[in-house]
Write a protein that holds these residues in place. Structure first.
Motif, short mmCIF file in Angstrom:
data_model
loop_
_atom_site.label_atom_id
_atom_site.label_comp_id
_atom_site.label_asym_id
_atom_site.label_seq_id
_atom_site.Cartn_x
_atom_site.Cartn_y
_atom_site.Cartn_z
N SER A 71 -2.31 -52.82 12.15
CA SER A 71 -0.86 -52.63 11.85
C SER A 71 -0.20 -51.63 12.66
O SER A 71 1.09 -51.74 12.94
CB SER A 71 -0.87 -52.35 10.33
N VAL A 72 -0.92 -50.64 12.83
CA VAL A 72 -0.39 -49.48 13.70
C VAL A 72 -0.14 -50.10 15.17
O VAL A 72 0.99 -49.84 15.51
CB VAL A 72 -1.39 -48.25 13.82
N LYS B 20 0.10 -49.14 0.83
CA LYS B 20 0.59 -48.59 2.08
C LYS B 20 1.16 -47.16 1.14
O LYS B 20 1.01 -46.13 2.05
CB LYS B 20 2.03 -49.17 2.47
N VAL C 268 5.46 -44.51 12.04
CA VAL C 268 4.81 -46.02 12.64
C VAL C 268 5.11 -46.88 11.48
O VAL C 268 5.55 -48.04 11.82
CB VAL C 268 3.48 -45.73 13.00
N LEU C 269 4.53 -46.80 10.18
CA LEU C 269 4.40 -47.63 9.25
C LEU C 269 5.55 -47.75 8.09
O LEU C 269 5.63 -48.65 7.44
CB LEU C 269 2.94 -47.46 8.59
N SER D 213 8.74 -48.58 8.05
CA SER D 213 9.55 -49.73 8.39
C SER D 213 8.70 -51.07 7.94
O SER D 213 9.31 -52.03 7.73
CB SER D 213 9.98 -50.00 9.63
N GLN D 214 7.50 -50.87 7.71
CA GLN D 214 6.72 -52.21 7.58
C GLN D 214 6.94 -52.32 5.73
O GLN D 214 6.86 -51.39 5.10
CB GLN D 214 5.23 -52.01 7.76
N GLY E 273 0.25 -52.87 16.11
CA GLY E 273 1.62 -54.01 16.29
C GLY E 273 2.84 -53.31 15.95
O GLY E 273 3.95 -53.79 16.62
N MET E 274 3.00 -52.28 15.41
CA MET E 274 4.24 -51.68 14.85
C MET E 274 4.89 -50.62 16.19
O MET E 274 5.91 -50.51 16.19
CB MET E 274 4.21 -50.69 13.76
N VAL E 275 3.69 -50.16 16.95
CA VAL E 275 4.19 -49.07 17.89
C VAL E 275 4.55 -50.10 19.17
O VAL E 275 5.37 -49.58 20.02
CB VAL E 275 2.92 -48.10 18.40
N SER E 276 4.16 -51.04 19.44
CA SER E 276 4.42 -52.10 20.69
C SER E 276 4.74 -51.42 21.90
O SER E 276 3.55 -50.71 22.28
CB SER E 276 5.68 -52.78 20.20
#
Length: 105
Positions: free
Chosen positions: A73-74, A31, A55-56, A58-59, A76-79
């Motif tokens: 991943s993107v 990351k 977007v990423l 906080s992952q 899933g994170m933007v929801s």
């Protein structure tokens, strides 16, 4: 001739030219390296823009195995940010007035 953005929108996220760059990247990539290279790149959401870093960030620490892995991943994170109006579908179905007139069979 095809539009460069034709295939770069997935689940409400417009990746633009970043989609091609992610495809050309060497994997695996962690990351920190991904964000160092592409963190300031903009993603378009429904009526809004954000950066890949936003977007990423906080992952947790992760390593991406492919461009598909980054895109998943993107997404899933933007929801909810990417879907536009919540609880709304333009895919058909019944409206409130139709629901009241339906009969049980």
């Amino acid at each position: 001739m095809t539009d460069e953005n034709e295939d770069s929108r997935e689940q409400g996220v417009e990746f633009g030219s970043l989609a091609d760059e992610l495809e050309d990247e060497e994997y695996p990539i962690d990351k920190a390296a991904l964000l160092e290279r592409y963190g300031d790149r903009e993603l378009e959401l429904e009526g809004n823009t954000t950066t890949l870093r936003t977007v990423l960030e906080s992952q947790g620490e992760t390593t991406y195995e492919s461009a598909d892995d980054v895109r998943r991943s993107v997404i899933g994170m933007v929801s909810d940010e990417a879907i536009g109006r919540q609880n709304y579908s333009d895919r058909g179905g019944s409206t409130e007035s139709e629901e009241g007139t339906e009969e049980s069979v």
